[in-house]
Design a protein around this motif. Sequence first.
Motif, PDB file in Angstrom:
ATOM      1  N   PHE A 188       0.500  -1.157   0.268  1.00 46.11           N
ATOM      2  CA  PHE A 188      -0.018   0.180  -0.162  1.00 46.11           C
ATOM      3  C   PHE A 188       0.794   1.680  -0.142  1.00 46.11           C
ATOM      4  CE2 PHE A 188      -1.959   3.628   2.445  1.00 46.11           C
ATOM      5  CZ  PHE A 188      -3.292   3.752   1.298  1.00 46.11           C
ATOM      6  N   ALA A 189       0.053   2.523  -1.076  1.00 45.87           N
ATOM      7  CA  ALA A 189       0.895   3.293  -0.770  1.00 45.87           C
ATOM      8  C   ALA A 189       0.241   4.349  -0.989  1.00 45.87           C
ATOM      9  CB  ALA A 189       2.193   3.639  -2.194  1.00 45.87           C
ATOM     10  N   ASP A 190       0.972   6.108  -0.736  1.00 53.30           N
ATOM     11  CA  ASP A 190      -0.022   7.406  -0.694  1.00 53.30           C
ATOM     12  C   ASP A 190       0.697   8.285  -1.736  1.00 53.30           C
ATOM     13  OD1 ASP A 190      -1.259   9.682  -0.967  1.00 53.30           O
ATOM     14  OD2 ASP A 190      -1.731   9.662   1.607  1.00 53.30           O
ATOM     15  N   PRO A 191       0.842   8.350  -2.774  1.00 51.52           N
ATOM     16  CA  PRO A 191       1.530   9.063  -3.601  1.00 51.52           C
ATOM     17  C   PRO A 191       0.832  10.313  -3.413  1.00 51.52           C
ATOM     18  CG  PRO A 191       0.416   7.707  -4.833  1.00 51.52           C
ATOM     19  CD  PRO A 191      -0.020   7.159  -3.609  1.00 51.52           C
ATOM     20  N   PHE A 192       0.318  10.700  -2.717  1.00 53.32           N
ATOM     21  CA  PHE A 192      -0.609  12.349  -2.765  1.00 53.32           C
ATOM     22  C   PHE A 192      -0.320  12.688  -1.038  1.00 53.32           C
ATOM     23  CE2 PHE A 192      -2.809   8.703  -5.236  1.00 53.32           C
ATOM     24  CZ  PHE A 192      -2.761   9.286  -6.565  1.00 53.32           C
ATOM     25  N   SER A 193       0.486  12.298  -0.681  1.00 49.52           N
ATOM     26  CA  SER A 193      -0.408  12.930   1.047  1.00 49.52           C
ATOM     27  C   SER A 193       0.524  13.901   0.647  1.00 49.52           C
ATOM     28  CB  SER A 193       1.935  12.309   2.091  1.00 49.52           C
ATOM     29  OG  SER A 193       2.692  11.858   0.890  1.00 49.52           O
ATOM     30  N   ASP A 194       1.380  14.581  -0.065  1.00 51.82           N
ATOM     31  CA  ASP A 194       2.381  15.684  -0.167  1.00 51.82           C
ATOM     32  C   ASP A 194       0.620  17.154  -0.644  1.00 51.82           C
ATOM     33  OD1 ASP A 194       4.509  15.484   1.086  1.00 51.82           O
ATOM     34  OD2 ASP A 194       5.465  15.458  -1.645  1.00 51.82           O
ATOM     35  N   LEU A 195      -0.541  16.112  -0.835  1.00 52.49           N
ATOM     36  CA  LEU A 195      -1.260  17.520  -1.617  1.00 52.49           C
ATOM     37  C   LEU A 195      -2.551  17.461  -0.491  1.00 52.49           C
ATOM     38  CD1 LEU A 195      -1.390  15.701  -4.972  1.00 52.49           C
ATOM     39  CD2 LEU A 195      -0.597  17.588  -4.271  1.00 52.49           C
ATOM     40  N   ARG A 196      -2.535  16.150   0.900  1.00 51.10           N
ATOM     41  CA  ARG A 196      -3.351  16.319   1.408  1.00 51.10           C
ATOM     42  C   ARG A 196      -3.673  17.728   2.667  1.00 51.10           C
ATOM     43  NH1 ARG A 196      -5.846  11.400   1.091  1.00 51.10           N
ATOM     44  NH2 ARG A 196      -3.991  10.478  -0.537  1.00 51.10           N
TER      45      ARG A 196
END
Length: 213
Positions: free
Chosen positions: A172-180
Amino acid sequence: MLGWLRRSLQRRRYRRICRERIAMRFPLIQQDLDAAEPGFVLVLGDSHAEFLCGHPLGPRPVVNGGVGGIGIGGYAARLPELRVPCRAGVAVMILGSNDLSVRVRPLSPEGIGRFEAAALSLMRWLRTQADRVVVLALPPMDPIPGQERDAAAVEDYSARLERLASENGCAFADPFSDLREGRSGLARPGALGDGVHLADYGPAARAVAALLD
């Protein structure tokens, strides 16, 4: 009354466009699968998958399995239509953004049950088709008038995907973390172009590419 009618007509038009898009995309995905060679990367998902595949995702050939407008249950239901003649090296799954409408009550027990059942079906299928499966978190969202979606479901569904991935041999990964914007499910100002899609998919694509090495 006129506002309600206008929103109803907009929803009907959107559903028609989605149906047409889905009908067009699956035959094209099958053509790409038929031409793929062992070890390719399969990116399965909604319009976010389509946009991610518009950027480099590493040296291996990529099959863009993105279908704009499709929900996680819709994709799971159409898996029997797809044949994968040779095994993928890595499969990436990004789905759920089209399952957030408040009209379907995404955080009700029924909504959660539908989501988890479809996600589990997709993960199990992908594990039979690829050496490695990476499940991505849902991207954050912005409120869109007339398209009310439940921002809280972004975080909730992402957490459920993380748990299901761990329980079923997937990463599992979150490549959108910087956008939250924190843990609200909402995007930080300027991160999205239209309330749904990223203003720039390049950084997320580079993060995904790093997962595929």
